[in-house]
Design a protein around this motif. Structure first.
Motif, PDB file in Angstrom:
ATOM      1  N   LEU A  16       0.828  -1.205   0.000  1.00 16.80           N
ATOM      2  CA  LEU A  16       0.000   0.000   0.000  1.00 16.80           C
ATOM      3  C   LEU A  16       0.868   1.262   0.000  1.00 16.80           C
ATOM      4  O   LEU A  16       0.558   2.243  -0.686  1.00 16.80           O
ATOM      5  CB  LEU A  16      -0.921   0.009   1.220  1.00 16.80           C
ATOM      6  N   ALA A  17       1.947   1.242   0.752  1.00 12.15           N
ATOM      7  CA  ALA A  17       2.823   2.413   0.833  1.00 12.15           C
ATOM      8  C   ALA A  17       3.761   2.510  -0.362  1.00 12.15           C
ATOM      9  O   ALA A  17       3.929   3.589  -0.946  1.00 12.15           O
ATOM     10  CB  ALA A  17       3.628   2.369   2.135  1.00 12.15           C
ATOM     11  N   THR A  18       4.377   1.395  -0.759  1.00 16.68           N
ATOM     12  CA  THR A  18       5.405   1.469  -1.796  1.00 16.68           C
ATOM     13  C   THR A  18       4.821   1.769  -3.172  1.00 16.68           C
ATOM     14  O   THR A  18       5.436   2.487  -3.968  1.00 16.68           O
ATOM     15  CB  THR A  18       6.222   0.165  -1.843  1.00 16.68           C
ATOM     16  N   PHE A  19       3.628   1.232  -3.479  1.00 17.00           N
ATOM     17  CA  PHE A  19       3.028   1.550  -4.774  1.00 17.00           C
ATOM     18  C   PHE A  19       2.574   3.006  -4.830  1.00 17.00           C
ATOM     19  O   PHE A  19       2.620   3.637  -5.897  1.00 17.00           O
ATOM     20  CB  PHE A  19       1.863   0.611  -5.067  1.00 17.00           C
ATOM     21  N   LEU A  20       2.119   3.547  -3.702  1.00 17.50           N
ATOM     22  CA  LEU A  20       1.786   4.972  -3.668  1.00 17.50           C
ATOM     23  C   LEU A  20       3.024   5.809  -3.973  1.00 17.50           C
ATOM     24  O   LEU A  20       2.978   6.750  -4.790  1.00 17.50           O
ATOM     25  CB  LEU A  20       1.230   5.345  -2.294  1.00 17.50           C
ATOM     26  N   LEU A  21       4.136   5.476  -3.340  1.00 19.90           N
ATOM     27  CA  LEU A  21       5.367   6.224  -3.565  1.00 19.90           C
ATOM     28  C   LEU A  21       5.860   6.051  -4.993  1.00 19.90           C
ATOM     29  O   LEU A  21       6.410   6.991  -5.584  1.00 19.90           O
ATOM     30  CB  LEU A  21       6.428   5.773  -2.560  1.00 19.90           C
ATOM     31  N   ALA A  22       5.657   4.861  -5.585  1.00 18.70           N
ATOM     32  CA  ALA A  22       6.031   4.645  -6.980  1.00 18.70           C
ATOM     33  C   ALA A  22       5.230   5.558  -7.898  1.00 18.70           C
ATOM     34  O   ALA A  22       5.771   6.161  -8.842  1.00 18.70           O
ATOM     35  CB  ALA A  22       5.817   3.184  -7.366  1.00 18.70           C
ATOM     36  N   ALA A  23       3.924   5.667  -7.640  1.00 21.13           N
ATOM     37  CA  ALA A  23       3.074   6.543  -8.454  1.00 21.13           C
ATOM     38  C   ALA A  23       3.516   7.995  -8.309  1.00 21.13           C
ATOM     39  O   ALA A  23       3.580   8.744  -9.300  1.00 21.13           O
ATOM     40  CB  ALA A  23       1.616   6.381  -8.035  1.00 21.13           C
ATOM     41  N   MET A  24       3.825   8.421  -7.099  1.00 24.94           N
ATOM     42  CA  MET A  24       4.245   9.806  -6.880  1.00 24.94           C
ATOM     43  C   MET A  24       5.568  10.099  -7.582  1.00 24.94           C
ATOM     44  O   MET A  24       5.742  11.175  -8.169  1.00 24.94           O
ATOM     45  CB  MET A  24       4.386  10.074  -5.380  1.00 24.94           C
ATOM     46  N   LEU A  25       6.522   9.176  -7.508  1.00 31.58           N
ATOM     47  CA  LEU A  25       7.801   9.393  -8.181  1.00 31.58           C
ATOM     48  C   LEU A  25       7.614   9.532  -9.685  1.00 31.58           C
ATOM     49  O   LEU A  25       8.272  10.344 -10.340  1.00 31.58           O
ATOM     50  CB  LEU A  25       8.760   8.240  -7.879  1.00 31.58           C
ATOM     51  N   THR A  26       6.708   8.736 -10.247  1.00 34.79           N
ATOM     52  CA  THR A  26       6.491   8.757 -11.686  1.00 34.79           C
ATOM     53  C   THR A  26       5.779  10.030 -12.131  1.00 34.79           C
ATOM     54  O   THR A  26       6.158  10.657 -13.135  1.00 34.79           O
ATOM     55  CB  THR A  26       5.670   7.523 -12.119  1.00 34.79           C
ATOM     56  N   VAL A  27       4.744  10.427 -11.403  1.00 33.82           N
ATOM     57  CA  VAL A  27       3.902  11.548 -11.818  1.00 33.82           C
ATOM     58  C   VAL A  27       4.444  12.879 -11.316  1.00 33.82           C
ATOM     59  O   VAL A  27       4.450  13.886 -12.045  1.00 33.82           O
ATOM     60  CB  VAL A  27       2.462  11.350 -11.302  1.00 33.82           C
ATOM     61  N   ILE A  43      -6.178  10.432  -5.639  1.00 32.56           N
ATOM     62  CA  ILE A  43      -6.579   9.559  -6.751  1.00 32.56           C
ATOM     63  C   ILE A  43      -6.207   8.114  -6.453  1.00 32.56           C
ATOM     64  O   ILE A  43      -6.980   7.178  -6.709  1.00 32.56           O
ATOM     65  CB  ILE A  43      -5.931  10.042  -8.065  1.00 32.56           C
ATOM     66  N   TYR A  44      -5.022   7.896  -5.908  1.00 38.11           N
ATOM     67  CA  TYR A  44      -4.582   6.545  -5.551  1.00 38.11           C
ATOM     68  C   TYR A  44      -5.485   5.947  -4.472  1.00 38.11           C
ATOM     69  O   TYR A  44      -5.891   4.779  -4.563  1.00 38.11           O
ATOM     70  CB  TYR A  44      -3.136   6.593  -5.068  1.00 38.11           C
ATOM     71  N   ILE A 100      -4.297   8.655 -14.767  1.00 45.82           N
ATOM     72  CA  ILE A 100      -5.267   9.732 -14.556  1.00 45.82           C
ATOM     73  C   ILE A 100      -4.562  11.048 -14.253  1.00 45.82           C
ATOM     74  O   ILE A 100      -4.906  12.102 -14.802  1.00 45.82           O
ATOM     75  CB  ILE A 100      -6.244   9.362 -13.416  1.00 45.82           C
ATOM     76  N   SER A 101      -3.550  11.001 -13.398  1.00 43.35           N
ATOM     77  CA  SER A 101      -2.832  12.222 -13.030  1.00 43.35           C
ATOM     78  C   SER A 101      -2.138  12.841 -14.237  1.00 43.35           C
ATOM     79  O   SER A 101      -2.174  14.059 -14.441  1.00 43.35           O
ATOM     80  CB  SER A 101      -1.810  11.923 -11.932  1.00 43.35           C
ATOM     81  N   ARG A 102      -1.517  11.993 -15.058  1.00 44.29           N
ATOM     82  CA  ARG A 102      -0.858  12.509 -16.262  1.00 44.29           C
ATOM     83  C   ARG A 102      -1.892  13.028 -17.261  1.00 44.29           C
ATOM     84  O   ARG A 102      -1.681  14.054 -17.920  1.00 44.29           O
ATOM     85  CB  ARG A 102      -0.003  11.422 -16.899  1.00 44.29           C
ATOM     86  N   GLY A 103      -3.011  12.319 -17.382  1.00 46.45           N
ATOM     87  CA  GLY A 103      -4.049  12.752 -18.313  1.00 46.45           C
ATOM     88  C   GLY A 103      -4.673  14.074 -17.923  1.00 46.45           C
ATOM     89  O   GLY A 103      -4.979  14.919 -18.787  1.00 46.45           O
ATOM     90  N   LEU A 104      -4.842  14.282 -16.633  1.00 52.04           N
ATOM     91  CA  LEU A 104      -5.448  15.526 -16.159  1.00 52.04           C
ATOM     92  C   LEU A 104      -4.456  16.683 -16.137  1.00 52.04           C
ATOM     93  O   LEU A 104      -4.865  17.847 -16.113  1.00 52.04           O
ATOM     94  CB  LEU A 104      -6.017  15.326 -14.740  1.00 52.04           C
ATOM     95  N   ASP A 105      -3.144  16.358 -16.144  1.00 52.07           N
ATOM     96  CA  ASP A 105      -2.103  17.391 -16.038  1.00 52.07           C
ATOM     97  C   ASP A 105      -2.388  18.272 -14.819  1.00 52.07           C
ATOM     98  O   ASP A 105      -2.757  19.447 -14.938  1.00 52.07           O
ATOM     99  CB  ASP A 105      -2.023  18.238 -17.307  1.00 52.07           C
ATOM    100  N   LEU A 106      -2.225  17.671 -13.641  1.00 54.49           N
ATOM    101  CA  LEU A 106      -2.613  18.329 -12.402  1.00 54.49           C
ATOM    102  C   LEU A 106      -1.954  19.686 -12.209  1.00 54.49           C
ATOM    103  O   LEU A 106      -2.576  20.625 -11.716  1.00 54.49           O
ATOM    104  CB  LEU A 106      -2.269  17.407 -11.219  1.00 54.49           C
ATOM    105  N   ARG A 107      -0.700  19.817 -12.610  1.00 52.86           N
ATOM    106  CA  ARG A 107      -0.015  21.095 -12.407  1.00 52.86           C
ATOM    107  C   ARG A 107      -0.687  22.198 -13.217  1.00 52.86           C
ATOM    108  O   ARG A 107      -0.872  23.322 -12.729  1.00 52.86           O
ATOM    109  CB  ARG A 107       1.464  20.960 -12.802  1.00 52.86           C
ATOM    110  N   ALA A 108      -1.083  21.874 -14.468  1.00 49.97           N
ATOM    111  CA  ALA A 108      -1.760  22.880 -15.285  1.00 49.97           C
ATOM    112  C   ALA A 108      -3.123  23.225 -14.697  1.00 49.97           C
ATOM    113  O   ALA A 108      -3.542  24.385 -14.691  1.00 49.97           O
ATOM    114  CB  ALA A 108      -1.912  22.372 -16.712  1.00 49.97           C
ATOM    115  N   MET A 109      -3.810  22.210 -14.158  1.00 48.80           N
ATOM    116  CA  MET A 109      -5.119  22.458 -13.557  1.00 48.80           C
ATOM    117  C   MET A 109      -4.994  23.363 -12.335  1.00 48.80           C
ATOM    118  O   MET A 109      -5.851  24.221 -12.092  1.00 48.80           O
ATOM    119  CB  MET A 109      -5.770  21.135 -13.144  1.00 48.80           C
ATOM    120  N   ALA A 111      -3.348   3.217 -12.351  1.00 50.91           N
ATOM    121  CA  ALA A 111      -4.479   4.073 -12.715  1.00 50.91           C
ATOM    122  C   ALA A 111      -4.251   5.502 -12.226  1.00 50.91           C
ATOM    123  O   ALA A 111      -4.566   6.476 -12.933  1.00 50.91           O
ATOM    124  CB  ALA A 111      -5.769   3.506 -12.122  1.00 50.91           C
ATOM    125  N   ALA A 112      -3.693   5.640 -11.032  1.00 58.14           N
ATOM    126  CA  ALA A 112      -3.398   6.975 -10.506  1.00 58.14           C
ATOM    127  C   ALA A 112      -2.395   7.704 -11.396  1.00 58.14           C
ATOM    128  O   ALA A 112      -2.518   8.911 -11.640  1.00 58.14           O
ATOM    129  CB  ALA A 112      -2.866   6.876  -9.077  1.00 58.14           C
TER     130      ALA A 112
END
Length: 525
Positions: free
Chosen positions: A323-334, A485-486, A457-466, A453-454
């Motif tokens: 639960l923790a490591t996959f969240l951190l993986a998503a954050m590092l990627t996005v 999102i995660y 979705i995060s890349r598709g939404l471009d959170l920084r631009a939003m 999925a996180a």
């Protein structure tokens, strides 16, 4: 490894530090999951504080020192790390894994480790000028010579730390680590801010950690070495540890060979960006996986004769850690740009690109989190070494193919190979264990799907631009959005998948057991 030295003198008796962990008593088995869970939870809790201190350390040093300074220290650190691989020949792991120990075994291992460490320290000093000549920088020579002494100092306390972890005294072990990191960081940050010693403050940090840690380990541990009457137990420990040393040697070329390649081909500035990016990648390891392993491996080692309890503890642990490591993986990627901006400052944009690529590797690491727990707890260090030898050529090939494209290419080659070997490695690790590979993948698969999925979705939404901003506040909000999102993805998986829902309910019951007051005394004994 459950054998006991048949030739040990009859007077040999367990020392206080390992008396409680010497056998498979039913009472200790019934408490083992509780002690491991509480120890692991405390380890992660204290490690979060350690990581926060280290993040402050990274933030300060990255704003004061140049990338070339980090590249220079990374070269010397890689060489010292290679020499230190042979410091205890895997004997600390043998101390943790063996079901029964005696004083002769512990003293024999300790004497052996100190002797080897002293020789390695001298080797580092003698070889330092060669390394300086190879990289064409005399500063490398000085750094290696000064840093070599840490090998011997670390060996003085390594066995005391292993005994604390063997006896599930995780609280004491983690407190020592926390105090050492806090003291070292405070002094080294003061040095870099108030003096002109520059990159030598990084060396001072490493020295301070081992000095404080070793001193506290000797103060807390009641075990002391004595004259060795029979060396058979030490030889058995070395027999267990040698394959593990081989595994660590292969892992070194897997992990540190990239530093050597980039430093020799592209120079210390490019290596500086790469080493800072890798330090960000290692945050999940130092915050979650490492501390959890310090509690899980000793507990699983005590349960190796009880396959059902061993399997239950492993799967519950994997689920919670995932639960923790996959969240951190998503954050590092996005959120690589956001994370690097917050931690390193605005001048490290090149490192952000590398961190994002390393996020792929973090997904693979999360899938494989149980592999070392299986190998070490079941005494299968030989199989662990064979897998590392099998995959090493793939990692080297990936890094060499990426080398013409700089640090970013090396990171991409490394990460893609990591992803390619992840699932096969799970099947290999589980093959001779009480747990099945499909069972482990059923545990991690749904959580990995939520993390993926996180990312999409995060890349598709471009959170920084939003969010419409480029400052630190926008970076923090972007990271929080990925977390939300995660969390929603995990909740959907739990609701839709009955097997995952039942598994999480079982893990919840396990966690409630850990929080129960009736067995709290077991961890503090």
């Amino acid at each position: 490894m459950t054998d006991q030295n048949p030739h040990a003198p009859s007077s040999a008796s367990p020392a206080p530090d390992y008396q409680g962990a010497s056998g498979g008593h039913e009472q200790s088995k019934s408490q083992l999951g509780i002690k491991a869970g509480r120890g692991g939870a405390f380890a992660i809790g204290t490690q979060i504080i350690v990581v926060l201190i280290q993040l402050a350390n990274i933030a300060v040093f990255s704003r004061v020192l140049a990338p070339a300074d980090f590249g220079l220290v990374a070269i010397s650190t890689s060489i010292i790390a290679f020499i230190a691989l042979f410091r205890d020949m895997g004997c600390s792991a043998a101390i943790i894994q063996k079901e029964r120990l005696d004083q002769d075994t512990l003293s024999g291992v300790y004497v052996f480790n100190i002797g080897v460490a002293a020789i390695l320290m001298l080797i580092g000093i003698v070889c330092a000028p060669l390394a300086g000549a190879f990289f064409g920088d005399g500063r490398v020579t000085s750094l290696i010579m000064v840093s070599s002494g840490t090998i011997l100092i670390a060996a003085v306390g390594a066995q005391h730390s292993a005994l604390l972890r063997r006896n599930m005294q995780i609280i004491q072990d983690r407190w020592i680590n926390l105090v050492a990191v806090a003291v070292a960081s405070a002094i080294s940050i003061a040095l870099v801010l108030t003096t002109d010693i520059g990159y030598w403050a990084l060396v001072a940090n490493a020295w301070l950690i081992v000095l404080v840690q070793t001193g506290l380990l000797w103060a807390v541990s009641t075990w002391r070495p004595s004259r060795v009457g029979n060396w058979q137990g030490a030889r058995d420990a070395l027999k267990f540890g040698l394959p593990l040393t081989g595994t660590e040697l292969v892992y070194f070329f897997n992990r540190r060979f990239d530093d050597i390649l980039i430093g020799s081909r592209w120079g210390i500035v490019e290596l500086g960006f790469y080493s800072r990016a890798y330090s960000v990648l290692m945050i999940p390891q130092t915050m979650v996986s490492g501390p959890a392993s310090s509690a899980i491996v000793p507990a699983l080692s005590r349960l190796q004769s009880d396959p059902e309890q061993w399997r239950d503890m492993l799967t519950n642990s994997v689920r919670i850690i995932a639960l923790a490591t996959f969240l951190l993986a998503a954050m590092l990627t996005v959120n690589a740009r956001d994370i690097v901006r917050i931690l390193l400052g605005p001048d490290w944009g090149q490192a952000a690109e590398i961190v994002s690529i390393f996020g792929i590797s973090m997904f693979a690491r999360s899938l494989m989190s149980a592999n070392p727990w299986i190998f070490l707890s079941l005494g299968q260090t030989g199989r662990m070494l064979r897998w590392q030898l099998l995959t090493l050529p793939l990692f080297i090939a990936g890094m060499l193919l990426g080398l013409p494209y700089g640090a970013l290419g090396v990171a991409l080659g490394f990460s893609l190979v990591h992803l390619a070997v992840a699932v096969p490695s799970v099947f290999y690790a589980a093959h001779r264990s009480p747990v099945s590979a499909t069972g482990l993948l059923r545990v991690t698969g749904p959580i990995a799907a939520a993390a993926l999925a996180a990312v999409l979705i995060s890349r598709g939404l471009d959170l920084r631009a939003m969010l419409g901003g480029s400052g630190l506040a926008a970076s923090a909000l972007s990271i929080m959005m990925t977390l939300v999102i995660y969390a929603v993805g995990v909740a959907i998986v739990v609701m839709l998948d009955g097997a995952t829902r039942n598994a999480f309910q079982q893990s919840g019951q396990w966690i409630r057991q850990l929080l129960g007051k009736d067995t709290f005394e077991g961890q503090s004994e």
